[in-house]
Structure formats: structure tokens, C-alpha cells
Write a protein that holds these residues in place. Sequence first.
Motif, mmCIF file in Angstrom:
data_model
loop_
_atom_site.group_PDB
_atom_site.id
_atom_site.type_symbol
_atom_site.label_atom_id
_atom_site.label_comp_id
_atom_site.label_asym_id
_atom_site.label_seq_id
_atom_site.Cartn_x
_atom_site.Cartn_y
_atom_site.Cartn_z
ATOM 1 N N GLU A 27 -25.943 64.452 -6.291
ATOM 2 C CA GLU A 27 -25.726 65.505 -5.299
ATOM 3 C C GLU A 27 -25.091 64.935 -4.027
ATOM 4 O O GLU A 27 -24.272 65.596 -3.376
ATOM 5 C CB GLU A 27 -27.050 66.194 -4.983
ATOM 6 N N GLN A 30 -21.571 64.553 -4.798
ATOM 7 C CA GLN A 30 -20.918 65.863 -4.743
ATOM 8 C C GLN A 30 -20.591 66.252 -3.298
ATOM 9 O O GLN A 30 -19.525 66.788 -3.005
ATOM 10 C CB GLN A 30 -21.811 66.931 -5.379
ATOM 11 N N ARG A 34 -16.995 67.001 -1.754
ATOM 12 C CA ARG A 34 -16.667 68.269 -1.083
ATOM 13 C C ARG A 34 -16.021 68.009 0.274
ATOM 14 O O ARG A 34 -15.078 68.707 0.680
ATOM 15 C CB ARG A 34 -17.934 69.119 -0.923
ATOM 16 N N GLN A 224 -15.540 66.454 -9.230
ATOM 17 C CA GLN A 224 -16.588 67.400 -8.848
ATOM 18 C C GLN A 224 -17.138 68.135 -10.062
ATOM 19 O O GLN A 224 -18.353 68.337 -10.206
ATOM 20 C CB GLN A 224 -16.020 68.405 -7.823
ATOM 21 N N SER A 228 -20.957 68.026 -11.610
ATOM 22 C CA SER A 228 -21.718 69.255 -11.851
ATOM 23 C C SER A 228 -22.320 69.239 -13.261
ATOM 24 O O SER A 228 -23.476 69.648 -13.468
ATOM 25 C CB SER A 228 -20.830 70.485 -11.671
ATOM 26 N N ASN A 229 -21.527 68.775 -14.221
ATOM 27 C CA ASN A 229 -22.050 68.655 -15.589
ATOM 28 C C ASN A 229 -23.210 67.669 -15.648
ATOM 29 O O ASN A 229 -24.207 67.891 -16.356
ATOM 30 C CB ASN A 229 -20.936 68.211 -16.547
ATOM 31 N N GLN A 232 -26.327 69.345 -14.277
ATOM 32 C CA GLN A 232 -26.885 70.278 -15.262
ATOM 33 C C GLN A 232 -27.632 69.520 -16.362
ATOM 34 O O GLN A 232 -28.726 69.936 -16.794
ATOM 35 C CB GLN A 232 -25.760 71.123 -15.862
#
Length: 428
Positions: A27, A30, A34, A224, A228-229, A232
Motif C-alpha cells: 500500500e 501504491q 500515485r 499500480q 492492486s492484484n 487482492q
Amino acid sequence: MISSALFTPFSYADTLQDLQSRKQQIEQKQHDIRVHLDQSGQALQGLQNQNTVVLDQIKRLELATSDNLLQVKETEKKIQSQQAALSKKEEELKELQTMYEDRNNTLENRARSLQENGGAGSYLSVLLGSKSFKDFISRSMAVNQIAEADQQLLESTEKVQKKVNKQKKAVTKKLEQLESAKAELEEMSEALDAQQQQKKTLGEQLKVKLTDQQVAQTSLADQQAALSNQVQSIEFAMTKEQQRLQAEEQQKAEERRNAQVSVPVENPVTQPATPSVPEPNPTAPTPPAEQIPTTPVTSHSSVLEAGSTLIGRTVYKFGGGRTKTDINNGLFDCSSFVHWAYAQIGVDLGNRGWVSTETLKNKGRAVAVSDMQPGDLVFFDTYKKDGHVGIYAGNGKFLGCQGKSGVAYADMTKGYFKKKFNGRVRRI
């Protein structure tokens, strides 16, 4: 780039704490991406804005170059016409000079003949051949008329010579003005060509930068998506681990109940609370600042503020700025720019289609150079008297539309414009 450690496969043997720690790492990654994406997007937008400005400038330069070339051709036609007129005047002068010399030679020969014959020339023979006094008077009058006619012819020839000479001087002066205007237009065309080439080179460089920036942004977006994968997958593993722990605890509780069937359960075992998963806290992009509307200018001192809004957005076009199309494309000359700038503060300097330095030099009232103030009109003798005009800005500077720069500030205390300033100042 994303660390390869973040993609290390995990198993259900990993504890919830391990999974939570790995999720927080991803995170954070990420969040960093961003931020980079936001910065990349701003950089990309900046490059696109620069590219738009450069393309607009190239378009204006192409229009100005095309129009200036037409002006050069028209000026060349006028020069040819004036050269033809000058040649004609020279031929007329040559014929008059021949006529004058022939007549003058005739008179000189006649006078020489009288002198050589001791005054007994042809005029005296005519008079002495009179048959009567009346005939003598008639012959005297005739001789006098011939002499007067000769003198009048010479005087008439001289007058015509003077008139043709005056016309020749006027044609020569006009020819000199046209030659000067042509030279200025040609110099302007060369400057426009150089600017156009410079802008095209800059445009090519911007295209390369745009492509590189787009590739970098695509790469960041892919990273990104990959992260995200990963998040998850970790969340799925955490759910499975929680389910496993709950099932294990339930089994242990059942075993304890079976071992203590006769013992009442006063304090049932409380299942351990599921570790809370912290929500990601992405940094939201800052919304663009609201545009602040500008206040319309309303005074003569603000004409410089109005005119300066065109700096970097215009190209000089001889005779430009008199139609909406030229104005929309940023094509002005010196007098149409002054007319436009004053129009922005509500001052009408006459018909836009007919504005020129000749019409502007009679506007307002004359002011001494020592009393110049910002907003006054200043005039310069370039290719002709009062051939250029600008708006005085103070401290020896003026704002005008020049051939090599378009609308820009220029220094009238040194160099070209110091030499060309003619002292004419008008206060509107």
C-alpha cells in the motif's frame, strides 16, 4: 520500479501479522506510485500546453510569412512602376534639354553673325530693305516679335524642365521609400523564417518529451495495477488464514467441552478478535486553483496592461490587425496594435480598417519629450517619416508591435529606436 520482493509467493503458513505487514508495504508502494502518477500527469499536461502554444505560434508565423511575402511582391510591382515613371521623366528631360540646346545654339549663331558683320546682320538687312516708313515700322515689329518669340520659347523650355525635374525628384523620393519598405519587409521575412524554424525544432523536441512522458505514465499505471492484484491476493490469503484460525479455535473448544462434560462452563472461551485491517490512505490530488476573473481596465494608464496581454501571442504583419481574422490570429502592425490596445480601455482612435501612423499622429494633443508619461504615443522615422508608433511605458521604454518580435517592450534610449525617435509625442 517495483521491488521484486513484493511479488514473492506466499503460503497459508504465513501469519496474519506477516500478511498485514506485506500488505502495508504494498500500500505504501501504491501511495508512492500515485504521487508519481500525479506528478507525471501534471508534467504531461504542461508539455501538452507548451505544444499547443508552439503550434499556435507556428500557425501565426506561417500566416504572417505568407502575408509579408505578398506585401513584398506588391511593393516590387510598385517599385517597377515607379522605375518606369522615372525612366519616362528622364527621357522627357533629355528631349527638353536637346530642344533647349538646339534653340540656344540657333540664337548664339544669329548673335555671332551680327557681331561678325559689325551689326549688319540679317535683322539690319531686313530693316534697311524697307520701301517706306510704314514698311520699316512693320519690319521692326516683325523682327521684335521674332526675338521675343525666341526668348519666350527658351523661357517656356526652362519652365518645363523645372517642372519635369520636380516630378523626377518626387518619383525618386517615392522610389527610395518603396526600396526602404521592401528592404524592411525582406528583413522581417527572414526573421519570421528563423522564428518559424526555431518553433518547429522546439515542437519536435516537445513531441519526443511527450512520448517519453506517456511511456513513463503507462509504466506507472501498469505497476499500480500489478500492486492492486497483489493487495487482492494478500487480502484473500488473510481471509483464508482467519477462517483457518477460527476453525482451529472451534476444534480446540470442542475438545475442551468433551473433556469436561461434567464441568459447567461459566466463562465460555471468547474467540480472539480478528486483527483489524487498516484502510489505505491514498493522497487525493489537489484540485486546480479556481481562475480569478480579471477586472476590466478603465484608465489610460491601463492601456499598457491591456497591450501587454499580447506579448508572446502575436506576429508582425504589414497592414495586419484590421480584420477580425487577423486579430484572432494575432497578426498586427504597429498602428493597429495601438488602436487595439486603446480600444480595450474604451478609447476609440477612429476606423480600425483605416488606422495608420498618419491618422494616429493627429490624435490627442502634442506633448514635449520632457513631459512624456506612460500611455503617450511616440513616433519614429523608419522607412518613412512617422513610419512607426508605440505606447510610451516610462523609463525610456515603449510597448509596440515590432517586425522581429511582435508585441514587445523596446528601449528608445539606445540603439535603433534612439536613432529613429523623431520627438513626436501625442497624449490621447
